[in-house]
Design a protein around this motif. Structure first.
Motif, PDB file in Angstrom:
ATOM      1  N   PHE A 189       4.373  -3.774  -7.502  1.00  0.00           N
ATOM      2  CA  PHE A 189       3.802  -5.144  -7.094  1.00  0.00           C
ATOM      3  C   PHE A 189       2.977  -4.936  -7.128  1.00  0.00           C
ATOM      4  CE2 PHE A 189       2.297  -6.998  -2.804  1.00  0.00           C
ATOM      5  CZ  PHE A 189       3.104  -8.132  -2.602  1.00  0.00           C
ATOM      6  N   ASN A 190       2.497  -5.841  -7.205  1.00  0.00           N
ATOM      7  CA  ASN A 190       0.640  -5.635  -7.543  1.00  0.00           C
ATOM      8  C   ASN A 190      -0.017  -7.433  -6.855  1.00  0.00           C
ATOM      9  OD1 ASN A 190      -2.001  -5.838  -8.378  1.00  0.00           O
ATOM     10  ND2 ASN A 190      -1.480  -6.124 -10.511  1.00  0.00           N
ATOM     11  N   TRP A 191      -1.001  -7.248  -5.984  1.00  0.00           N
ATOM     12  CA  TRP A 191      -1.309  -7.731  -5.018  1.00  0.00           C
ATOM     13  C   TRP A 191      -2.035  -9.331  -5.531  1.00  0.00           C
ATOM     14  CZ3 TRP A 191      -0.264  -9.375  -0.099  1.00  0.00           C
ATOM     15  CH2 TRP A 191      -0.027  -8.572   0.500  1.00  0.00           C
ATOM     16  N   SER A 205       4.112  -0.928  -4.093  1.00  0.00           N
ATOM     17  CA  SER A 205       2.430  -0.504  -4.911  1.00  0.00           C
ATOM     18  C   SER A 205       2.679  -0.750  -6.459  1.00  0.00           C
ATOM     19  CB  SER A 205       1.698   0.638  -4.619  1.00  0.00           C
ATOM     20  OG  SER A 205       2.181   1.721  -5.725  1.00  0.00           O
ATOM     21  N   ARG A 206       1.371  -0.693  -7.030  1.00  0.00           N
ATOM     22  CA  ARG A 206       1.473  -1.035  -8.542  1.00  0.00           C
ATOM     23  C   ARG A 206       2.198   0.175  -8.812  1.00  0.00           C
ATOM     24  NH1 ARG A 206      -4.878  -0.979  -8.689  1.00  0.00           N
ATOM     25  NH2 ARG A 206      -4.587   0.359  -7.708  1.00  0.00           N
ATOM     26  N   ARG A 207       2.100   1.388  -8.324  1.00  0.00           N
ATOM     27  CA  ARG A 207       2.519   2.775  -9.149  1.00  0.00           C
ATOM     28  C   ARG A 207       3.631   2.240  -9.352  1.00  0.00           C
ATOM     29  NH1 ARG A 207      -1.336   7.322  -7.644  1.00  0.00           N
ATOM     30  NH2 ARG A 207      -1.300   5.925  -5.935  1.00  0.00           N
ATOM     31  N   THR A 249       1.643   3.611  -1.989  1.00  0.00           N
ATOM     32  CA  THR A 249       1.327   5.164  -1.968  1.00  0.00           C
ATOM     33  C   THR A 249       0.190   5.249  -1.578  1.00  0.00           C
ATOM     34  OG1 THR A 249       0.585   4.344  -3.858  1.00  0.00           O
ATOM     35  CG2 THR A 249       2.357   4.946  -4.443  1.00  0.00           C
ATOM     36  N   GLY A 250      -0.418   4.581  -0.475  1.00  0.00           N
ATOM     37  CA  GLY A 250      -1.292   5.136   0.377  1.00  0.00           C
ATOM     38  C   GLY A 250      -1.459   6.049   1.819  1.00  0.00           C
ATOM     39  N   LYS A 251      -1.878   6.539   2.214  1.00  0.00           N
ATOM     40  CA  LYS A 251      -2.175   7.627   2.817  1.00  0.00           C
ATOM     41  C   LYS A 251      -1.558   6.684   4.383  1.00  0.00           C
ATOM     42  CE  LYS A 251      -6.894   7.612   3.404  1.00  0.00           C
ATOM     43  NZ  LYS A 251      -7.126   7.019   1.633  1.00  0.00           N
ATOM     44  N   THR A 252      -1.321   5.735   4.505  1.00  0.00           N
ATOM     45  CA  THR A 252      -0.502   5.322   5.782  1.00  0.00           C
ATOM     46  C   THR A 252       1.241   4.827   5.443  1.00  0.00           C
ATOM     47  OG1 THR A 252      -1.049   2.758   6.316  1.00  0.00           O
ATOM     48  CG2 THR A 252      -2.552   4.538   7.728  1.00  0.00           C
ATOM     49  N   PHE A 305     -10.763   6.874   9.099  1.00  0.00           N
ATOM     50  CA  PHE A 305      -9.800   8.394   9.192  1.00  0.00           C
ATOM     51  C   PHE A 305      -9.539   9.607   9.630  1.00  0.00           C
ATOM     52  CE2 PHE A 305      -6.874   5.222   7.309  1.00  0.00           C
ATOM     53  CZ  PHE A 305      -6.790   4.368   7.742  1.00  0.00           C
ATOM     54  N   THR A 350      -4.492  -4.138   2.608  1.00  0.00           N
ATOM     55  CA  THR A 350      -5.115  -5.220   1.859  1.00  0.00           C
ATOM     56  C   THR A 350      -5.936  -4.131   0.073  1.00  0.00           C
ATOM     57  OG1 THR A 350      -6.973  -4.353   2.767  1.00  0.00           O
ATOM     58  CG2 THR A 350      -6.134  -6.438   3.701  1.00  0.00           C
ATOM     59  N   ASN A 403     -10.075  10.719   5.486  1.00  0.00           N
ATOM     60  CA  ASN A 403     -11.015  10.784   4.378  1.00  0.00           C
ATOM     61  C   ASN A 403     -11.510  12.151   3.778  1.00  0.00           C
ATOM     62  OD1 ASN A 403     -11.397   7.811   5.143  1.00  0.00           O
ATOM     63  ND2 ASN A 403     -12.923   7.564   6.255  1.00  0.00           N
ATOM     64  N   GLY A 420       0.912  -1.001  -0.594  1.00  0.00           N
ATOM     65  CA  GLY A 420      -0.108   0.238   0.103  1.00  0.00           C
ATOM     66  C   GLY A 420       0.849   1.168  -0.097  1.00  0.00           C
TER      67      GLY A 420
END
Ligand SMILES: NC(=O)c1ccc[n+]([C@@H]2O[C@H](COP(=O)([O-])OP(=O)(O)OC[C@H]3O[C@@H](n4cnc5c(N)ncnc54)[C@H](OP(=O)(O)O)[C@@H]3O)[C@@H](O)[C@H]2O)c1
Length: 287
Positions: A47-49, A31-33, A9-12, A139, A76, A142, A7
């Protein structure tokens, strides 16, 4: 030690990355990007789940000092059932690369063995690795980076099905601070944490706080679960997640998030961020 943050590139994960950078602990965002979306100066990999041929990529990364990945933060993917892909990656990381610590992001209602991410939690228990499961409430981000940001900025409205339900909104920075400890403390935490903010607020109260911070009126529009799901689908949220989110919001309306604890302070040594401090910090997101 080196830490892998899925995750990435995500918030956490980005916030955990900053804490690791400050502590001079090597890490890698996945992450995918990958690199294309990683903050500048942060190492990242594709990385792609949903594509197991990318599972080896993080382990091919060369960390300074030749460190190997010893702890992994698990976020996830948004698919109806992520269990099999996540447990396959966990098993691969343990068996092929000797990883022995996992910190899993779940939700406040997640229980081990139940539904999707709860099954990944159960898998960590079953295989006996060092673990920690984070069960944050909603969060604060959001509103500034996620689903409510555009409507606050463009319409002065927050749409939910949360009614007058009280929620102890928590900042992604506090979640990251708890995750940082669980990933890097010498002694494994081997527990789950409900990660909560410092005060119980309804969305009407959140709207009033944003109004006073921004100097213009922000209102909370309460919707039925059906209208809420439709609204989410109309902005591209897949039907399953739209319905799930609406269901969780109705649970909050019925008191499902009405709880407080001292987890953030207990684990990190400092109290969680207030909503007012968050709003002041993120003001530009709504201008
Ligand atoms: N928001 C809330 O109020 C709340 C409350 C409780 C729990 N949670 C949980 O928090 C989690 C989200 O954490 P977050 O907010 O830190 O992340 P986020 O900001 O939602 O970002 C999701 C990350 O996952 C990556 N990703 C998505 N699909 C992927 C795939 N197939 N393979 C690899 N990477 C993928 C995305 O990057 P790419 O696009 O580059 O792949 C992105 O980095 C969710 O599990 C959610 O249930 C959220």
């Amino acid at each position: 030690m080196a830490v892998l943050l899925t995750g990435g590139t995500g918030k956490t994960s980005v916030r955990i990355g900053r804490l690791l950078q400050d502590a001079k602990i090597p890490f890698l965002l996945a992450s995918r990007r990958g690199e294309a979306a990683a903050p500048s100066g942060m190492p990242a990999t594709h990385f792609n789940w949903l594509d197991s041929s990318t599972f080896a990529n993080p382990f091919q990364h060369r960390f300074p000092g030749g460190e190997g990945i010893s702890a992994i933060y698990l976020i996830t993917p948004q698919v109806t059932d992520p269990t099999s892909v996540m447990t396959a990656f966990v098993d691969y990381a343990v068996k092929e690369h000797g990883v022995n610590r996992f910190v899993l992001m779940a939700g406040s209602t997640t229980e081990p063995g139940e539904l999707q991410v709860g099954r990944v939690w159960q898998h960590l228990l079953d295989i006996g690795v060092e673990y920690c499961v984070l069960r944050p409430t909603w969060f604060m981000e959001n509103l500034s980076e996620g689903i409510h940001c555009a409507t606050v900025r463009n319409e002065g409205k927050i749409y939910t099905a949360c009614g007058d339900g009280k929620i102890s909104f928590v900042s992604a920075s506090d979640i990251a601070a708890v995750a940082f400890r669980a990933l890097t403390d010498e002694k494994p935490h081997n527990t789950d944490y409900r990660v909560l903010g410092p005060e119980l607020l309804t969305y009407d109260e959140v709207a009033a706080k944003l109004s006073s911070c921004l100097g213009r009126e922000i209102t909370h529009v309460n919707l039925t679960d059906e209208h809420r799901a439709q609204r989410l689908m109309s902005v591209g949220v897949p039907e399953y997640f739209a319905k799930r989110l609406a269901f969780l919001e109705v649970s909050a309306a019925n008191g499902g998030e009405n709880r407080m604890n001292d987890v953030v302070e207990r684990v990190t040594g400092r109290p969680p961020q207030t909503f007012d401090a968050f709003a002041q910090q993120c003001k530009t997101a709504w201008e």
